[in-house]
Motif scaffolding. Structure first.
Motif, PDB file in Angstrom:
ATOM      1  N   ASP A 118     -43.220 -79.608 -21.055  1.00 52.52           N
ATOM      2  CA  ASP A 118     -42.652 -80.626 -20.101  1.00 52.52           C
ATOM      3  C   ASP A 118     -41.951 -79.948 -19.234  1.00 52.52           C
ATOM      4  OD1 ASP A 118     -43.797 -82.634 -21.772  1.00 52.52           O
ATOM      5  OD2 ASP A 118     -41.870 -82.669 -22.991  1.00 52.52           O
ATOM      6  N   LEU A 119     -42.033 -80.617 -17.796  1.00 44.97           N
ATOM      7  CA  LEU A 119     -41.357 -79.924 -16.716  1.00 44.97           C
ATOM      8  C   LEU A 119     -39.720 -80.221 -16.743  1.00 44.97           C
ATOM      9  CD1 LEU A 119     -43.681 -81.509 -13.954  1.00 44.97           C
ATOM     10  CD2 LEU A 119     -43.130 -79.150 -14.344  1.00 44.97           C
ATOM     11  N   THR A 120     -39.268 -79.328 -16.364  1.00 44.04           N
ATOM     12  CA  THR A 120     -37.854 -79.438 -16.478  1.00 44.04           C
ATOM     13  C   THR A 120     -37.123 -80.124 -15.173  1.00 44.04           C
ATOM     14  OG1 THR A 120     -37.337 -77.291 -15.186  1.00 44.04           O
ATOM     15  CG2 THR A 120     -37.065 -77.369 -17.707  1.00 44.04           C
ATOM     16  N   VAL A 121     -36.118 -80.555 -14.786  1.00 42.75           N
ATOM     17  CA  VAL A 121     -35.578 -81.070 -13.685  1.00 42.75           C
ATOM     18  C   VAL A 121     -35.924 -80.358 -12.328  1.00 42.75           C
ATOM     19  CG1 VAL A 121     -33.604 -81.974 -12.350  1.00 42.75           C
ATOM     20  CG2 VAL A 121     -33.929 -82.481 -14.721  1.00 42.75           C
ATOM     21  N   GLY A 122     -35.744 -78.987 -12.798  1.00 42.72           N
ATOM     22  CA  GLY A 122     -36.024 -78.080 -11.468  1.00 42.72           C
ATOM     23  C   GLY A 122     -37.608 -78.122 -11.527  1.00 42.72           C
ATOM     24  N   GLY A 123     -38.177 -78.013 -12.424  1.00 39.15           N
ATOM     25  CA  GLY A 123     -39.585 -77.856 -12.441  1.00 39.15           C
ATOM     26  C   GLY A 123     -40.544 -79.121 -11.727  1.00 39.15           C
ATOM     27  N   ALA A 124     -39.956 -80.315 -12.210  1.00 43.24           N
ATOM     28  CA  ALA A 124     -40.457 -81.497 -11.260  1.00 43.24           C
ATOM     29  C   ALA A 124     -40.295 -81.417  -9.820  1.00 43.24           C
ATOM     30  CB  ALA A 124     -39.686 -82.729 -11.818  1.00 43.24           C
ATOM     31  N   ALA A 125     -39.043 -80.969  -9.376  1.00 42.98           N
ATOM     32  CA  ALA A 125     -38.737 -80.729  -8.056  1.00 42.98           C
ATOM     33  C   ALA A 125     -39.661 -79.648  -7.264  1.00 42.98           C
ATOM     34  CB  ALA A 125     -37.164 -80.319  -7.630  1.00 42.98           C
ATOM     35  N   PHE A 126     -39.850 -78.613  -8.157  1.00 38.86           N
ATOM     36  CA  PHE A 126     -40.751 -77.456  -7.532  1.00 38.86           C
ATOM     37  C   PHE A 126     -42.001 -77.837  -7.558  1.00 38.86           C
ATOM     38  CE2 PHE A 126     -43.038 -73.251  -8.171  1.00 38.86           C
ATOM     39  CZ  PHE A 126     -42.671 -72.739  -6.829  1.00 38.86           C
ATOM     40  N   LEU A 127     -42.414 -78.776  -8.441  1.00 40.45           N
ATOM     41  CA  LEU A 127     -43.942 -79.291  -8.425  1.00 40.45           C
ATOM     42  C   LEU A 127     -44.136 -79.883  -7.118  1.00 40.45           C
ATOM     43  CD1 LEU A 127     -46.579 -79.813  -9.836  1.00 40.45           C
ATOM     44  CD2 LEU A 127     -45.624 -81.959 -10.673  1.00 40.45           C
ATOM     45  N   GLN A 128     -43.255 -80.673  -6.465  1.00 45.23           N
ATOM     46  CA  GLN A 128     -43.677 -81.414  -5.284  1.00 45.23           C
ATOM     47  C   GLN A 128     -43.791 -80.168  -4.048  1.00 45.23           C
ATOM     48  OE1 GLN A 128     -44.179 -84.582  -5.277  1.00 45.23           O
ATOM     49  NE2 GLN A 128     -43.853 -84.335  -7.538  1.00 45.23           N
ATOM     50  N   GLU A 129     -42.862 -79.375  -3.982  1.00 44.71           N
ATOM     51  CA  GLU A 129     -43.070 -78.335  -3.162  1.00 44.71           C
ATOM     52  C   GLU A 129     -44.275 -77.691  -3.224  1.00 44.71           C
ATOM     53  OE1 GLU A 129     -41.008 -77.909  -0.567  1.00 44.71           O
ATOM     54  OE2 GLU A 129     -39.707 -79.555  -1.603  1.00 44.71           O
TER      55      GLU A 129
END
Length: 312
Positions: free
Chosen positions: A56-67
């Protein structure tokens, strides 16, 4: 960080599972996990929470996904734009033209056909005489130019003759030479009958070919023409004839100008000597797809059998 790392990350995020992501990417799972670990080390935080059922994506991973999506989308759009530019579908093109060339109906037909086929190309226009346009081509400040007879033939400029039309004599309405031709269609005037007329011509540096051809034809007819006025543009010739300042000669396609004040006539005895080609000039060392496609369009519309190319 490489684009492949972002693509790997994006697939893992979409699948939520390293093994399924590896299968989708056509690679083994361990190398994929290593690449994601390397990316996390470079970023300085975990992108995924690993667990037995997947990731599962972490909070940082979710933000990085958009970038990551934005970066990859921008790259794809840039590649698509570059591909369109490389094929001549997008880009910029500057077209030069002389006033007498632009008066011919073939020019708007060519430009309209090109614009319809390649709406993504931004087109700019520049008017000038043949000498100015040839210099602009040499300096690469324009890409192509429509003109009549070339004034010079630089090594890096090619000339494509699109067609050739006759030159017409322009007389002011009510001129004495017109009396015997009233109501009989287009008048046909002997060149020798113009020996006492004042001529209005485009300056020699602007259109030396047609200028000198007319003088040569007059000399052949037995007289040296009296050149009263020299102008920069052929459209000015007609305006001055309409004002009664003299007579002139222009390409047949210009005969619609000032039709209520001048009369267009054929040269009775010099039609072969007095002709006006329509020429497309362009840099022969240009690798711009927009230029290549425009030249092809001009040759196609004008008729490839009639088009003649000359480099020297």
């Amino acid at each position: 960080m490489e684009l492949r790392h972002l693509r790997y990350f994006l697939v893992v995020a979409e699948e939520g599972h390293f093994t399924r992501a590896a299968q989708r990417l056509g690679m083994q799972q361990p190398p994929l996990s290593q690449q994601i670990r390397a990316l996390e080390q470079e970023l300085g935080f975990d992108l995924f929470r690993r667990h037995p059922k997947g990731a599962d994506l972490t909070v940082g991973g979710a933000a990085f996904l958009q970038e990551a999506k934005a970066i990859l989308g921008s790259v794809e759009q840039g590649a698509a734009r570059a591909a369109r530019a490389a094929s001549g579908v997008e880009g910029r093109l500057t077209i030069g033209f002389t006033s007498s060339a632009a008066a011919h109906g073939l020019i708007p037909q060519i430009v309209r056909g090109y614009r319809a086929a390649r709406p993504g190309v931004s087109i700019e226009y520049k008017e000038g005489n043949a000498a100015e346009l040839t210099e602009a081509l040499q300096a690469a400040s324009i890409d192509v130019a429509f003109l009549r007879l070339p004034v010079s033939r630089p090594d890096n400029v090619a000339f494509l003759q699109l067609l050739e039309e006759e030159m017409l004599l322009v007389l002011p309405l009510g001129h004495a030479l017109l009396r015997k031709h009233a109501g009989r269609g287009m008048p046909s005037i002997p060149l020798k009958s113009l020996r006492d007329e004042q001529f209005i011509l485009v300056r020699r540096h602007g259109a030396p070919g047609m200028y000198s051809n007319l003088i040569d034809a007059c000399v052949k007819a037995g007289f040296t023409p009296n050149i009263a006025v020299e102008v920069e543009r052929m459209i000015t010739n007609i305006s001055l004839v309409a004002a009664g300042a003299g007579v002139s000669a222009v390409p047949a396609s210009m005969q619609g100008f000032h039709a209520d004040a001048v009369v267009y006539c054929r040269f009775q005895d010099a039609r072969r000597e007095l002709s006006a080609p329509l020429t497309l000039a362009y840099r022969n060392d240009s690798d711009a797809p927009t230029v290549k496609r425009f030249v092809e369009e001009a040759a196609r519309i004008s008729g490839s059998g009639a088009a003649k190319r000359s480099r020297r």
